[in-house]
Scaffold this motif. Structure first.
Motif, PDB file in Angstrom:
ATOM      1  N   ASN A 132      -5.952  -7.575 -24.509  1.00 32.36           N
ATOM      2  CA  ASN A 132      -6.067  -6.901 -23.217  1.00 32.36           C
ATOM      3  C   ASN A 132      -6.597  -7.821 -22.128  1.00 32.36           C
ATOM      4  O   ASN A 132      -6.207  -7.715 -20.965  1.00 32.36           O
ATOM      5  CB  ASN A 132      -6.957  -5.664 -23.359  1.00 32.36           C
ATOM      6  N   GLY A 133      -7.488  -8.737 -22.507  1.00 40.08           N
ATOM      7  CA  GLY A 133      -7.970  -9.705 -21.531  1.00 40.08           C
ATOM      8  C   GLY A 133      -6.867 -10.628 -21.043  1.00 40.08           C
ATOM      9  O   GLY A 133      -6.774 -10.942 -19.845  1.00 40.08           O
ATOM     10  N   LEU A 134      -6.017 -11.047 -21.961  1.00 40.91           N
ATOM     11  CA  LEU A 134      -4.904 -11.925 -21.577  1.00 40.91           C
ATOM     12  C   LEU A 134      -3.848 -11.168 -20.776  1.00 40.91           C
ATOM     13  O   LEU A 134      -3.223 -11.721 -19.861  1.00 40.91           O
ATOM     14  CB  LEU A 134      -4.287 -12.542 -22.833  1.00 40.91           C
ATOM     15  N   VAL A 135      -3.643  -9.886 -21.112  1.00 45.40           N
ATOM     16  CA  VAL A 135      -2.714  -9.066 -20.330  1.00 45.40           C
ATOM     17  C   VAL A 135      -3.217  -8.932 -18.890  1.00 45.40           C
ATOM     18  O   VAL A 135      -2.440  -9.073 -17.934  1.00 45.40           O
ATOM     19  CB  VAL A 135      -2.544  -7.675 -20.975  1.00 45.40           C
ATOM     20  N   ALA A 136      -4.510  -8.677 -18.722  1.00 46.53           N
ATOM     21  CA  ALA A 136      -5.077  -8.566 -17.379  1.00 46.53           C
ATOM     22  C   ALA A 136      -4.958  -9.892 -16.631  1.00 46.53           C
ATOM     23  O   ALA A 136      -4.749  -9.911 -15.406  1.00 46.53           O
ATOM     24  CB  ALA A 136      -6.535  -8.132 -17.461  1.00 46.53           C
ATOM     25  N   THR A 137      -5.080 -10.998 -17.349  1.00 45.27           N
ATOM     26  CA  THR A 137      -4.881 -12.316 -16.730  1.00 45.27           C
ATOM     27  C   THR A 137      -3.455 -12.445 -16.211  1.00 45.27           C
ATOM     28  O   THR A 137      -3.212 -12.942 -15.098  1.00 45.27           O
ATOM     29  CB  THR A 137      -5.178 -13.432 -17.749  1.00 45.27           C
ATOM     30  N   GLY A 138      -2.500 -11.993 -17.017  1.00 51.02           N
ATOM     31  CA  GLY A 138      -1.106 -11.995 -16.568  1.00 51.02           C
ATOM     32  C   GLY A 138      -0.891 -11.128 -15.341  1.00 51.02           C
ATOM     33  O   GLY A 138      -0.103 -11.468 -14.453  1.00 51.02           O
ATOM     34  N   HIS A 139      -1.601 -10.013 -15.280  1.00 55.07           N
ATOM     35  CA  HIS A 139      -1.483  -9.135 -14.114  1.00 55.07           C
ATOM     36  C   HIS A 139      -1.997  -9.822 -12.853  1.00 55.07           C
ATOM     37  O   HIS A 139      -1.437  -9.655 -11.765  1.00 55.07           O
ATOM     38  CB  HIS A 139      -2.255  -7.838 -14.363  1.00 55.07           C
ATOM     39  N   LEU A 140      -3.074 -10.579 -12.997  1.00 53.35           N
ATOM     40  CA  LEU A 140      -3.565 -11.354 -11.846  1.00 53.35           C
ATOM     41  C   LEU A 140      -2.495 -12.316 -11.351  1.00 53.35           C
ATOM     42  O   LEU A 140      -2.262 -12.444 -10.140  1.00 53.35           O
ATOM     43  CB  LEU A 140      -4.826 -12.122 -12.238  1.00 53.35           C
ATOM     44  N   ARG A 141      -1.850 -12.990 -12.280  1.00 52.88           N
ATOM     45  CA  ARG A 141      -0.796 -13.936 -11.900  1.00 52.88           C
ATOM     46  C   ARG A 141       0.368 -13.206 -11.226  1.00 52.88           C
ATOM     47  O   ARG A 141       0.933 -13.699 -10.234  1.00 52.88           O
ATOM     48  CB  ARG A 141      -0.292 -14.684 -13.129  1.00 52.88           C
ATOM     49  N   ALA A 142       0.728 -12.033 -11.740  1.00 48.35           N
ATOM     50  CA  ALA A 142       1.854 -11.280 -11.185  1.00 48.35           C
ATOM     51  C   ALA A 142       1.572 -10.869  -9.746  1.00 48.35           C
ATOM     52  O   ALA A 142       2.449 -10.995  -8.868  1.00 48.35           O
ATOM     53  CB  ALA A 142       2.133 -10.050 -12.046  1.00 48.35           C
ATOM     54  N   ILE A 143       0.369 -10.379  -9.490  1.00 47.60           N
ATOM     55  CA  ILE A 143       0.031  -9.959  -8.130  1.00 47.60           C
ATOM     56  C   ILE A 143      -0.006 -11.158  -7.194  1.00 47.60           C
ATOM     57  O   ILE A 143       0.458 -11.098  -6.046  1.00 47.60           O
ATOM     58  CB  ILE A 143      -1.324  -9.219  -8.121  1.00 47.60           C
ATOM     59  N   LYS A 144      -0.518 -12.284  -7.705  1.00 47.56           N
ATOM     60  CA  LYS A 144      -0.623 -13.472  -6.849  1.00 47.56           C
ATOM     61  C   LYS A 144       0.715 -14.169  -6.632  1.00 47.56           C
ATOM     62  O   LYS A 144       0.802 -15.092  -5.821  1.00 47.56           O
ATOM     63  CB  LYS A 144      -1.651 -14.436  -7.439  1.00 47.56           C
ATOM     64  N   LYS A 151       7.386  -2.596  -5.186  1.00 43.66           N
ATOM     65  CA  LYS A 151       7.379  -1.397  -6.023  1.00 43.66           C
ATOM     66  C   LYS A 151       7.714  -1.740  -7.472  1.00 43.66           C
ATOM     67  O   LYS A 151       7.133  -1.189  -8.408  1.00 43.66           O
ATOM     68  CB  LYS A 151       8.371  -0.372  -5.485  1.00 43.66           C
ATOM     69  N   GLU A 152       8.666  -2.654  -7.662  1.00 42.59           N
ATOM     70  CA  GLU A 152       9.043  -3.050  -9.022  1.00 42.59           C
ATOM     71  C   GLU A 152       7.883  -3.729  -9.742  1.00 42.59           C
ATOM     72  O   GLU A 152       7.618  -3.459 -10.918  1.00 42.59           O
ATOM     73  CB  GLU A 152      10.264  -3.976  -8.969  1.00 42.59           C
ATOM     74  N   VAL A 153       7.181  -4.619  -9.036  1.00 43.93           N
ATOM     75  CA  VAL A 153       6.034  -5.307  -9.637  1.00 43.93           C
ATOM     76  C   VAL A 153       4.959  -4.300 -10.019  1.00 43.93           C
ATOM     77  O   VAL A 153       4.424  -4.321 -11.133  1.00 43.93           O
ATOM     78  CB  VAL A 153       5.458  -6.367  -8.675  1.00 43.93           C
ATOM     79  N   PHE A 154       4.658  -3.390  -9.116  1.00 50.37           N
ATOM     80  CA  PHE A 154       3.588  -2.437  -9.378  1.00 50.37           C
ATOM     81  C   PHE A 154       3.988  -1.398 -10.417  1.00 50.37           C
ATOM     82  O   PHE A 154       3.126  -0.878 -11.144  1.00 50.37           O
ATOM     83  CB  PHE A 154       3.136  -1.770  -8.076  1.00 50.37           C
ATOM     84  N   ALA A 155       5.272  -1.088 -10.510  1.00 53.06           N
ATOM     85  CA  ALA A 155       5.720  -0.197 -11.583  1.00 53.06           C
ATOM     86  C   ALA A 155       5.482  -0.854 -12.942  1.00 53.06           C
ATOM     87  O   ALA A 155       5.061  -0.202 -13.901  1.00 53.06           O
ATOM     88  CB  ALA A 155       7.196   0.145 -11.407  1.00 53.06           C
ATOM     89  N   ASP A 214      -4.504   5.079 -12.429  1.00 56.82           N
ATOM     90  CA  ASP A 214      -4.564   5.971 -11.270  1.00 56.82           C
ATOM     91  C   ASP A 214      -4.408   5.189  -9.972  1.00 56.82           C
ATOM     92  O   ASP A 214      -3.818   5.675  -8.998  1.00 56.82           O
ATOM     93  CB  ASP A 214      -5.903   6.712 -11.240  1.00 56.82           C
ATOM     94  N   MET A 215      -4.958   3.992  -9.936  1.00 54.88           N
ATOM     95  CA  MET A 215      -4.858   3.141  -8.752  1.00 54.88           C
ATOM     96  C   MET A 215      -3.405   2.812  -8.437  1.00 54.88           C
ATOM     97  O   MET A 215      -2.952   2.940  -7.288  1.00 54.88           O
ATOM     98  CB  MET A 215      -5.655   1.855  -8.986  1.00 54.88           C
ATOM     99  N   TYR A 216      -2.640   2.417  -9.451  1.00 54.23           N
ATOM    100  CA  TYR A 216      -1.236   2.064  -9.217  1.00 54.23           C
ATOM    101  C   TYR A 216      -0.412   3.286  -8.840  1.00 54.23           C
ATOM    102  O   TYR A 216       0.471   3.211  -7.968  1.00 54.23           O
ATOM    103  CB  TYR A 216      -0.658   1.379 -10.455  1.00 54.23           C
ATOM    104  N   VAL A 217      -0.690   4.430  -9.474  1.00 51.60           N
ATOM    105  CA  VAL A 217       0.024   5.662  -9.121  1.00 51.60           C
ATOM    106  C   VAL A 217      -0.235   6.016  -7.659  1.00 51.60           C
ATOM    107  O   VAL A 217       0.662   6.476  -6.949  1.00 51.60           O
ATOM    108  CB  VAL A 217      -0.407   6.826 -10.038  1.00 51.60           C
ATOM    109  N   GLY A 218      -1.449   5.787  -7.197  1.00 47.21           N
ATOM    110  CA  GLY A 218      -1.788   6.084  -5.817  1.00 47.21           C
ATOM    111  C   GLY A 218      -1.188   5.122  -4.814  1.00 47.21           C
ATOM    112  O   GLY A 218      -0.852   5.510  -3.684  1.00 47.21           O
ATOM    113  N   ILE A 219      -1.029   3.862  -5.207  1.00 42.11           N
ATOM    114  CA  ILE A 219      -0.558   2.844  -4.264  1.00 42.11           C
ATOM    115  C   ILE A 219       0.964   2.807  -4.157  1.00 42.11           C
ATOM    116  O   ILE A 219       1.518   2.655  -3.054  1.00 42.11           O
ATOM    117  CB  ILE A 219      -1.097   1.454  -4.673  1.00 42.11           C
ATOM    118  N   ILE A 220       1.669   2.939  -5.267  1.00 39.97           N
ATOM    119  CA  ILE A 220       3.122   2.737  -5.276  1.00 39.97           C
ATOM    120  C   ILE A 220       3.857   3.553  -4.212  1.00 39.97           C
ATOM    121  O   ILE A 220       4.725   3.008  -3.513  1.00 39.97           O
ATOM    122  CB  ILE A 220       3.696   3.006  -6.686  1.00 39.97           C
ATOM    123  N   PRO A 221       3.563   4.847  -4.019  1.00 37.82           N
ATOM    124  CA  PRO A 221       4.307   5.601  -3.001  1.00 37.82           C
ATOM    125  C   PRO A 221       4.122   5.082  -1.581  1.00 37.82           C
ATOM    126  O   PRO A 221       4.942   5.367  -0.706  1.00 37.82           O
ATOM    127  CB  PRO A 221       3.746   7.024  -3.136  1.00 37.82           C
TER     128      PRO A 221
END
Length: 307
Positions: free
Chosen positions: A100-112, A183-187, A168-175
Motif C-alpha cells: 500500500n505504501g508503494l501504491v500511494a507512491t505511484g499515486h503521487l507520481r500519477a498526480i505529478k 477525470k481518467e486519472v482520478f477515476a 470519498d475525496m476522489y468521489v467529491g472531486i471528479i464531478p
C-alpha cells in the motif's frame, strides 16, 4: 441622481460582503463557483496531501523509512514526517503495508504527471496523535493509550483512520473536473484507493466481534466510534460508516456487515476538500491546522483557508 443610486448600490454590496460568514463565502468561492483552469489545477493537486500521508504511514510502518528512501526527490524538499516508526507487524500485514505504501507512491507520481504539485507538508505520525484521535472517538482517554505501532490489529485500525477520507475525496472531486484526461486519472486513483480501503475493512471485519486488547471493546465498536468522529468533524452528515451497522443501514437494508461502506443505493460517498481538511486537521474547521498536518496542508485550496 443616477450617480447617487450607483453609490448606494455599491455601498450596500460591500456591506453584504462583509456580513457573509467567512466559511460560507470561502466554500462558495473555492469549490462551487470557479470552473477556470486555475481551479482545476487546485483540485488536481489537493489529493497530494492525503497521498503523502498514506505513503509515509505505510512505508515507515513496514520498513522504518519512508519516501525519502524509496523515492528520493518525490517529496520536493518537504520536511520529513515526525513520529513515524516501524510497527510490530506479522509478515502478512507487513507485506500488505509495503504494498500500500508503494501504491500511494505511484499515486503521487500519477498526480505529478498532471500537475507540478507541491512539497510534502509536515506530517505528524506520532503514536500520541493516534491515541488522541481514538480518545476523541470514545469521548474519554483509554488506558493504556492506544498505540498504533504495537501490533498488527492496532496498525490496521490506524490504517483505517489514515485512509478514511481517500476514496470519498476522489468521489467529491471528479464531478468538478472539466478535463477528460484529468477525470481518467482520478477515476484510476479512486479505483485503487477504494480497493486499498476495502482490504483494510475486510481485515477488520474478519475480527469484528473480537476485543481490541486490552480494552475489551470490539473491533466493530472501534470502527464505529472512529467513523462517528469523522462525521462530526466533517459536518456534512453521515458519510463514513463502521464495518458493522444496523441492518436497515446495510446493503439493501438487509445486512449488518458493512465491508463496503456506501449510501442506501450502495454508492460511494463524496467529500469536499473542506470536509477533508476538517477531518484531517481534527479541528472540524478547515482554517485551523492540526492533527496529521500540524502546519497545515499544502496547495492552493488548503493555503487559501489557512491564510
Amino acid at each position: 441622481m443616477i450617480r447617487s443610486s450607483f453609490l448606494v448600490v455599491l455601498l450596500t454590496s460591500l456591506l453584504l460582503l462583509l456580513l457573509i460568514p467567512r466559511s460560507y463565502s470561502s466554500e462558495i468561492n473555492v469549490t462551487q463557483t470557479y470552473t477556470s483552469p486555475k481551479f482545476e489545477y487546485a483540485l488536481l493537486e489537493f489529493p497530494l496531501n492525503i497521498q503523502y500521508l498514506v505513503a509515509e504511514f505505510y512505508l515507515i510502518g513496514a520498513k522504518g523509512y519512508g519516501l525519502d528512501a524509496f523515492a528520493p526527490g518525490l517529496a520536493q524538499g518537504g520536511p520529513p514526517p515526525i513520529g513515524g516508526q516501524k510497527a510490530n507487524l506479522d509478515p502478512l500485514t507487513k507485506d500488505f503495508s509495503l504494498q500500500n505504501g508503494l501504491v500511494a507512491t505511484g499515486h503521487l507520481r500519477a498526480i505529478k504527471r498532471a500537475v507540478k504539485g507541491f512539497p510534502r507538508p509536515l506530517i505528524n505520525l506520532n503514536k500520541e496523535l493516534f491515541a488522541q484521535i481514538v480518545d476523541q472517538a470514545f469521548g474519554q482517554p483509554l488506558n493504556p493509550p492506544f498505540d498504533p505501532y504495537a501490533n498488527s490489529l492496532n496498525y490496521q485500525l490506524a490504517a483505517y483512520i489514515t485512509t478514511l477520507v481517500g476514496p470519498d475525496m476522489y468521489v467529491g472531486i471528479i464531478p468538478k473536473l472539466q478535463n477528460t484526461e484529468s477525470k481518467e486519472v482520478f477515476a484510476g486513483l479512486l479505483g485503487a484507493a477504494s480497493g486499498g480501503q476495502t482490504s483494510i475493512r475486510a481485515y477488520l471485519y474478519e475480527r469484528w466481534d473480537s476485543p481490541v486488547p486490552p480494552y475489551k471493546v470490539t473491533v466493530a465498536e472501534f470502527t464505529n466510534r472512529i467513523a462517528e468522529r469523522a462525521n462530526k468533524l466533517g459536518m456534512e452528515g453521515t458519510k463514513t460508516e463502521g464495518i458493522v451497522v444496523p441492518p436497515w443501514n446495510g446493503a439493501e437494508g438487509k445486512v449488518s456487515g458493512n465491508v463496503i461502506g456506501a449510501d442506501k443505493y450502495s454508492l460511494s460517498y463524496g467529500r469536499t476538500p473542506e470536509e477533508i481538511l476538517r477531518i484531517s486537521y481534527g479541528s472540524g474547521n478547515e482554517t485551523i491546522p492540526g492533527g496529521f498536518y500540524p502546519h497545515g496542508a499544502n496547495g492552493r485550496i488548503a493555503q487559501y483557508y489557512f491564510n
